[in-house]
Design a protein around this motif. Sequence first.
Motif, PDB file in Angstrom:
ATOM      1  N   THR A  35       1.532   9.206   1.983  1.00 40.22           N
ATOM      2  CA  THR A  35       1.432   8.026   1.133  1.00 40.22           C
ATOM      3  C   THR A  35       1.924   6.821   1.921  1.00 40.22           C
ATOM      4  O   THR A  35       2.822   6.933   2.752  1.00 40.22           O
ATOM      5  CB  THR A  35       2.262   8.173  -0.151  1.00 40.22           C
ATOM      6  OG1 THR A  35       3.632   8.373   0.198  1.00 40.22           O
ATOM      7  CG2 THR A  35       1.767   9.326  -1.001  1.00 40.22           C
ATOM      8  N   SER A  37       3.221   2.734   1.606  1.00 38.36           N
ATOM      9  CA  SER A  37       3.582   1.562   0.816  1.00 38.36           C
ATOM     10  C   SER A  37       3.909   0.430   1.780  1.00 38.36           C
ATOM     11  O   SER A  37       4.428   0.654   2.875  1.00 38.36           O
ATOM     12  CB  SER A  37       4.757   1.842  -0.125  1.00 38.36           C
ATOM     13  OG  SER A  37       5.919   2.159   0.598  1.00 38.36           O
ATOM     14  N   ASP A  39       5.863  -3.235   1.569  1.00 34.85           N
ATOM     15  CA  ASP A  39       6.763  -4.014   0.704  1.00 34.85           C
ATOM     16  C   ASP A  39       6.848  -3.424  -0.694  1.00 34.85           C
ATOM     17  O   ASP A  39       6.700  -4.108  -1.707  1.00 34.85           O
ATOM     18  CB  ASP A  39       6.336  -5.484   0.663  1.00 34.85           C
ATOM     19  CG  ASP A  39       6.623  -6.204   1.981  1.00 34.85           C
ATOM     20  OD1 ASP A  39       7.392  -5.661   2.803  1.00 34.85           O
ATOM     21  OD2 ASP A  39       6.078  -7.299   2.179  1.00 34.85           O
ATOM     22  N   ASN A  40       7.061  -2.105  -0.743  1.00 34.53           N
ATOM     23  CA  ASN A  40       7.241  -1.332  -1.974  1.00 34.53           C
ATOM     24  C   ASN A  40       6.008  -1.238  -2.856  1.00 34.53           C
ATOM     25  O   ASN A  40       6.102  -0.789  -4.000  1.00 34.53           O
ATOM     26  CB  ASN A  40       8.431  -1.858  -2.791  1.00 34.53           C
ATOM     27  CG  ASN A  40       9.728  -1.693  -2.052  1.00 34.53           C
ATOM     28  OD1 ASN A  40      10.000  -0.644  -1.477  1.00 34.53           O
ATOM     29  ND2 ASN A  40      10.534  -2.743  -2.044  1.00 34.53           N
ATOM     30  N   GLN A  41       4.852  -1.642  -2.375  1.00 35.20           N
ATOM     31  CA  GLN A  41       3.608  -1.495  -3.132  1.00 35.20           C
ATOM     32  C   GLN A  41       2.873  -0.275  -2.589  1.00 35.20           C
ATOM     33  O   GLN A  41       2.427  -0.275  -1.443  1.00 35.20           O
ATOM     34  CB  GLN A  41       2.721  -2.740  -3.004  1.00 35.20           C
ATOM     35  CG  GLN A  41       1.415  -2.614  -3.760  1.00 35.20           C
ATOM     36  CD  GLN A  41       0.539  -3.856  -3.625  1.00 35.20           C
ATOM     37  OE1 GLN A  41       1.008  -4.942  -3.308  1.00 35.20           O
ATOM     38  NE2 GLN A  41      -0.751  -3.694  -3.884  1.00 35.20           N
ATOM     39  N   GLU A  42       2.781   0.796  -3.397  1.00 40.16           N
ATOM     40  CA  GLU A  42       2.056   1.988  -2.966  1.00 40.16           C
ATOM     41  C   GLU A  42       0.564   1.692  -2.943  1.00 40.16           C
ATOM     42  O   GLU A  42       0.017   1.093  -3.867  1.00 40.16           O
ATOM     43  CB  GLU A  42       2.351   3.181  -3.877  1.00 40.16           C
ATOM     44  CG  GLU A  42       1.868   4.468  -3.254  1.00 40.16           C
ATOM     45  CD  GLU A  42       2.477   5.708  -3.886  1.00 40.16           C
ATOM     46  OE1 GLU A  42       1.709   6.650  -4.112  1.00 40.16           O
ATOM     47  OE2 GLU A  42       3.691   5.716  -4.134  1.00 40.16           O
ATOM     48  N   LEU A  43      -0.086   2.132  -1.859  1.00 41.41           N
ATOM     49  CA  LEU A  43      -1.483   1.784  -1.627  1.00 41.41           C
ATOM     50  C   LEU A  43      -2.370   3.017  -1.565  1.00 41.41           C
ATOM     51  O   LEU A  43      -1.936   4.087  -1.158  1.00 41.41           O
ATOM     52  CB  LEU A  43      -1.594   1.001  -0.313  1.00 41.41           C
ATOM     53  CG  LEU A  43      -0.772  -0.283  -0.264  1.00 41.41           C
ATOM     54  CD1 LEU A  43      -0.674  -0.809   1.150  1.00 41.41           C
ATOM     55  CD2 LEU A  43      -1.377  -1.317  -1.188  1.00 41.41           C
ATOM     56  N   ASP A  44      -3.628   2.826  -1.932  1.00 43.43           N
ATOM     57  CA  ASP A  44      -4.643   3.864  -1.816  1.00 43.43           C
ATOM     58  C   ASP A  44      -5.195   3.807  -0.389  1.00 43.43           C
ATOM     59  O   ASP A  44      -5.746   2.788   0.019  1.00 43.43           O
ATOM     60  CB  ASP A  44      -5.755   3.617  -2.844  1.00 43.43           C
ATOM     61  CG  ASP A  44      -6.852   4.658  -2.785  1.00 43.43           C
ATOM     62  OD1 ASP A  44      -6.584   5.811  -2.381  1.00 43.43           O
ATOM     63  OD2 ASP A  44      -7.997   4.319  -3.134  1.00 43.43           O
ATOM     64  N   LEU A 123      -8.250  -1.871  -0.434  1.00 45.56           N
ATOM     65  CA  LEU A 123      -8.028  -3.103  -1.195  1.00 45.56           C
ATOM     66  C   LEU A 123      -9.082  -4.111  -0.778  1.00 45.56           C
ATOM     67  O   LEU A 123      -9.598  -4.054   0.348  1.00 45.56           O
ATOM     68  CB  LEU A 123      -6.652  -3.704  -0.888  1.00 45.56           C
ATOM     69  CG  LEU A 123      -5.405  -3.020  -1.438  1.00 45.56           C
ATOM     70  CD1 LEU A 123      -4.150  -3.747  -0.950  1.00 45.56           C
ATOM     71  CD2 LEU A 123      -5.420  -2.987  -2.952  1.00 45.56           C
ATOM     72  N   GLU A 127      -6.725  -9.334  -1.701  1.00 46.85           N
ATOM     73  CA  GLU A 127      -5.493  -8.570  -1.925  1.00 46.85           C
ATOM     74  C   GLU A 127      -4.796  -8.249  -0.607  1.00 46.85           C
ATOM     75  O   GLU A 127      -3.568  -8.332  -0.507  1.00 46.85           O
ATOM     76  CB  GLU A 127      -5.798  -7.273  -2.679  1.00 46.85           C
ATOM     77  CG  GLU A 127      -6.250  -7.489  -4.106  1.00 46.85           C
ATOM     78  CD  GLU A 127      -6.747  -6.214  -4.749  1.00 46.85           C
ATOM     79  OE1 GLU A 127      -6.262  -5.906  -5.867  1.00 46.85           O
ATOM     80  OE2 GLU A 127      -7.613  -5.525  -4.169  1.00 46.85           O
ATOM     81  N   LEU A 131      -1.085  -9.528   0.673  1.00 45.40           N
ATOM     82  CA  LEU A 131      -0.091  -8.524   1.037  1.00 45.40           C
ATOM     83  C   LEU A 131       0.395  -8.676   2.482  1.00 45.40           C
ATOM     84  O   LEU A 131       1.575  -8.498   2.764  1.00 45.40           O
ATOM     85  CB  LEU A 131      -0.693  -7.118   0.847  1.00 45.40           C
ATOM     86  CG  LEU A 131       0.205  -5.929   1.126  1.00 45.40           C
ATOM     87  CD1 LEU A 131       1.357  -5.867   0.133  1.00 45.40           C
ATOM     88  CD2 LEU A 131      -0.616  -4.643   1.075  1.00 45.40           C
TER      89      LEU A 131
END
Length: 146
Positions: A35, A37, A39-44, A123, A127, A131
């Motif tokens: 997985t 992330s 800056d603490n944003q989990e990404l697909d 993304l 976006e 980010l």
Amino acid sequence: MNKLLSLILPMFILASCTNKTNSPEAPIDKEINMTLSIDNQELDVYWEDNDSVNAIKEILPLTINMHQYGGFEQTGSIGQSIVRNDSKINVVPGDIVLYNGNAISVFYNNSSWSYTRLGHINLDNSELNALLNKPSVTFVIKGEEK
């Protein structure tokens, strides 16, 4: 006596033919789900199936303090060199690559250079720009067994 042997012998043969995959000598093939992330944003993320991604799985968890470079990417050192298979490629926003075998770059604009593909963040361009188009980001890859 022959009847007894005919009953015992097949059981003995069956018992000696056990599945050896659980023996300590057999390697255990673990699949790791990674997985990402930023800056603490989990990404697909779609991860490539290659030796470099497999090498990254061996050093997880991985936290990289990345910095902006060239107005099109964030880049940072992984702290060691890993296997690479560089080729000249055109990268697009969202691409994650290995640079020089010891750094990861993630793109929010197009570029072209010699890299090893690692993956792609799913993304849209606006976006990704929001980010990544800043002085620095924290890039974290974690793994867990599937």
